[in-house]
Design an enzyme around this catalytic site. Structure first.
Site, mmCIF file in Angstrom:
data_model
loop_
_atom_site.group_PDB
_atom_site.id
_atom_site.type_symbol
_atom_site.label_atom_id
_atom_site.label_comp_id
_atom_site.label_asym_id
_atom_site.label_seq_id
_atom_site.Cartn_x
_atom_site.Cartn_y
_atom_site.Cartn_z
ATOM 1 C CB CYS A 49 80.663 42.850 -17.901
ATOM 2 S SG CYS A 49 81.230 44.425 -18.576
ATOM 3 C CG ASP A 106 48.417 17.728 -41.074
ATOM 4 O OD1 ASP A 106 47.292 17.846 -41.580
ATOM 5 O OD2 ASP A 106 49.280 16.926 -41.473
ATOM 6 C CG ASP A 114 53.658 17.041 -43.811
ATOM 7 O OD1 ASP A 114 53.875 18.209 -44.186
ATOM 8 O OD2 ASP A 114 52.997 16.235 -44.468
ATOM 9 C CG ASP A 132 50.794 20.585 -43.168
ATOM 10 O OD1 ASP A 132 49.735 20.743 -43.789
ATOM 11 O OD2 ASP A 132 51.040 19.571 -42.496
ATOM 12 C CB CYS A 178 82.254 43.719 -22.843
ATOM 13 S SG CYS A 178 83.276 44.101 -21.416
#
Length: 751
Positions: A16, A439, A637, A641, A19
């Site tokens: 759970c 871009d 790209d 960039d 835990c």
């Protein structure tokens, strides 16, 4: 401080959210651990350390001390079969336990509850067998259920209780023991109880165990399905490679192939590794990596990717990437990282679940006391039933599963669409973006010039104009020359030789073709040679549209007008419309001149334009947008960039070739297409909606039903929640959360 090491652990024994929170707390308390993240759905932990002294053994001991098991978790692609077998063994074990529990529980349930369905059954059994015999039979069967199939709850729950770190198993163990123990006293020592409180609840204890085992079984099956994306990706890996060694074909495992070796691929075979085709031609199905349904045509010089399927041709390729460097390996690693990560929203959930179980136990004790003090007779019976119901219904399984299951399914589905989230946090962050900066070259456009317009002068054939232009450009290395030659090649036109080629700096080029002097260049070439320009208006229109007009002169007369442009990708307009529909402002950033940029922006309906900027200019432009309190995601790209990708609140990089591991980006698009950015945003929105639904269900369920289980409705409506229904509702909540997350597997978006 930079982390010295990074560990991936496989955690066992978690059931759970509390835990997972306890294991995470234990790992973070280890000296030298910088950060730890535990995922209940993947049963994994990611640990970063700041000291070399922190070892795997240290971390494993810390987890074991908290009551759970741990071991080193290797990559899914290395242990896929082992993990699948482990899941299957767990499911088979749960199936056997549930089957046995069901077989033993049904008689108990029928003996005790059958009278509600079959009139007179209870009276008949009491007369035929007697109460003591009936209760003794129920005692025997329920004991076999609790300490047979149900023993797993005691093995895990009791030690956790003794460590003062109770979990879901502790709640089940306490609840069932309370119901069973009370019944044992009523059966064998009835004199110690008030006469009106001598009742048995064997069926409640047995049914609780059976229903929770059923919930665990359904949960295990659903968990296996949440990770199918990784399984499918791992399944893409080829099992063999045919390598050319010493002029002979040798079949080896892909991991035995070395860089630079030549691999032969036949129709219907999977491509084992990444490389460049050196001989042959085929169509490759790349759909599982890029999301593109149509096969891609590949010929000499083209790149092929390991894991994709060769459809109908035989070819050989030179291996350029092996092992962890292959595109498929990088994709699997990204999906694994994303699925194992934790969203900021999960931090709140963990804080709640860490204290939730102790709070539930306190609520159960308070319920018990309240019924004993204020409840009607038999108060002890009412107190027991209500306290057990509170313990059982409040197990926080659904809370712990709500977020990680949605992350797993969403990031896996995104990977199938060619959208790779480098970390799960990007799912949540992407939802909060209000501006997307794009871009232009290579993102909105194809990134390579193409011949878009061809206008012949009077008396000149269109095809002849293209032949002359292409012949003239044969000796040029300019990108414009490539565009014109590509157009001529597409029409299979025969090209005559150009002689006396000469580059006219600043004006264009000239040469002799078919014995006739020819020249090509911009308007300044026409002006310099003082020839009549019949296309002045057309050239201005083309320039306004963002195209580059070129004049072809034959015998010092204008023979035609050509236009070159970096064409917009087919999917770009639809993607821009979708981004607007999602409420994002679209900004285009480009190094092109203002006129060209504005023309493209007009055509696409882009909101803002930043033109004439170099890479560092894009960074400054992003800072200006952020200064306006805008949350900006930048799409570029991934190479030129990189600074802008790092500056943006979130960076989305186009995959370049087979290089998808772009460090400066948060999200990578395998297919270099802006439509992928729209798909990423759509997946983010769908995932966050799904997580909110799961968290609402998990918290609302517990918040609403704990008071009902405690008996708040009894004074007004006379309603009391049976522990049996509490167990069913608890199991159902986890299955509901998992089922809701699995809906994301069918997520589709039409851009």
């Amino acid at each position: 401080m930079t982390a010295a090491n990074h560990f991936n652990l496989h955690i066992t024994g978690m059931n759970c959210g509390s835990c997972a929170a306890r294991v995470e707390k234990a790992l973070r308390e280890v000296p030298g651990v910088a950060d730890a993240s535990v995922n209940l759905a993947t049963e994994g932990a990611q640990v970063s350390t700041t000291k070399e002294a922190v070892t795997l053994d240290t971390l494993v001991k810390a987890v074991e001390k908290s009551g759970y098991g741990a071991e080193s978790a290797r990559s899914s692609r290395d242990t896929d079969d082992a993990q699948r077998q482990e899941r299957e063994r767990e499911q088979q074990s749960l199936q056997r336990s549930f089957g046995l529990a069901l077989a033993l529980t049904l008689p108990v349930f029928i003996l005790e509850m059958g009278s509600h369905v079959i009139p007179g059954l209870h009276e008949y059994l009491m007369e035929a067998l007697g109460r003591q015999t009936l209760w003794s039979a129920q005692f025997l069967l329920s004991t076999l259920v609790l300490f047979g199939p149900g023993l797993r709850f005691f093995r895990l729950g009791v030690p956790a209780l003794l460590r003062f770190g109770p979990d879901m198993n502790s709640l089940v163990a306490l609840g069932t023991t309370a119901a069973w123990g009370y019944s044992v006293v009523a059966t064998f020592l009835p004199g110690v109880l008030p006469d009106n409180a001598v009742n048995v609840y064997y069926e409640a204890a047995a049914v609780i165990v059976t229903l929770i085992l059923l919930g665990r079984l359904l949960e295990a099956r659903a968990k296996g399905r949440t990770n199918q994306a990784i399984t499918r990706l791992v399944g893409l890996q080829a099992k063999k490679a045919t390598v050319l060694r010493h002029k002979e074909e040798v079949e080896v495992a892909p991991e035995e192939v070395e860089l630079g070796e030549v691999v032969i691929v036949r129709p219907g075979e999977k491509i084992p590794l990444d490389g460049d085709i050196v001989e042959g031609h085929s169509y490759i199905d790349e759909s599982m990596l890029t999301g593109e349904a149509l096969p891609e045509e590949k010929t000499e010089g083209d790149t092929v990717v390991g894991g994709t399927l060769n459809k109908n041709g035989t070819f050989s390729f030179k291996v350029t990437k092996v092992g962890e460097d292959t595109m498929l390996a990088q994709i699997i690693q990204m999906v694994e990282n994303a699925q194992g990560s934790k969203l900021p929203i999960q931090a709140l959930v963990n804080k709640v679940t860490l204290w939730f179980v102790p709070s539930v136990m306190a609520a159960a004790l308070l319920t018990l006391a309240a019924w004993l003090v204020f409840g009607p007779e038999p108060a002890l019976t009412f107190a027991l039933v209500s306290a057990v119901s509170v313990l059982i219904i409040a197990c926080p399984c659904a809370m712990g599963l709500a977020t990680p299951t949605s992350i797993m399914v969403a990031t896996g589905r995104a990977a199938e669409m060619g959208v790779l989230f480098r970390h799960g946090e990007a799912l949540q962050a992407l939802r909060d973006m209000d501006t997307i900066a794009l871009d232009k070259t290579g993102t909105l456009t194809r990134g390579e010039p193409a011949l878009t317009d061809l206008i012949p002068a009077e008396g000149v054939e269109r095809q002849q104009l293209l032949i002359w232009a292409a012949a003239l450009e044969q000796r040029s290395e300019h990108p414009i020359a490539e565009a014109i030659l590509a157009a001529a090649k597409a029409e299979a036109l025969p090209l005559p030789q150009a002689r006396d080629f000469n580059a006219l700096t600043g004006y264009g080029i000239e040469a002799t073709v078919d014995g006739r002097p020819m020249a090509m260049g911009a308007k300044r070439l026409v002006d310099q040679r003082e020839v009549v320009n019949p296309f002045e208006q057309e050239a201005e229109t083309l320039a306004q549209a963002g195209k580059t007009p070129l004049y072809l002169l034959v015998d010092n007369q204008v023979a035609g007008l050509l236009a070159i442009s970096d064409t917009i990708k087919d999917s770009t307009p639809k993607a821009i419309r979708y981004l607007h529909k999602e409420g994002l402002k679209v900004v285009m950033m480009t190094g092109d001149n203002e006129k060209t940029a504005r023309a493209v922006a007009r055509e696409l309906g882009i909101d803002e334009v930043v033109a004439d900027v170099l890479p560092d200019g894009k960074v400054n432009a992003l800072k200006e947008l952020q200064a306006q309190n805008r949350k900006v995601v930048f799409v570029g790209d991934g190479i030129n960039d990189a600074p802008a990708l790092a500056q943006a609140d979130l960076g989305i990089a186009m995959g370049t070739g087979t290089d998808v591991a772009i460090e400066s980006a948060d999200i990578v698009l395998v297919k270099g297409d802006v439509a992928g950015a729209a798909q990423a945003i759509a997946v983010s929105h769908a995932a966050m909606r799904n997580i909110k639904q799961n968290l609402f269900w998990a918290f609302a369920y517990n918040t609403a039903l704990i008071p009902v289980a405690a008996g708040v409705l009894y004074p007004v409506f006379g309603l009391l929640l049976s522990p049996i229904f509490a167990a069913g509702a608890m199991a159902l909540s986890s299955v509901f959360v998992l089922g809701n997350a699995l809906r994301l597997k069918r997520f589709k978006i039409q851009i």
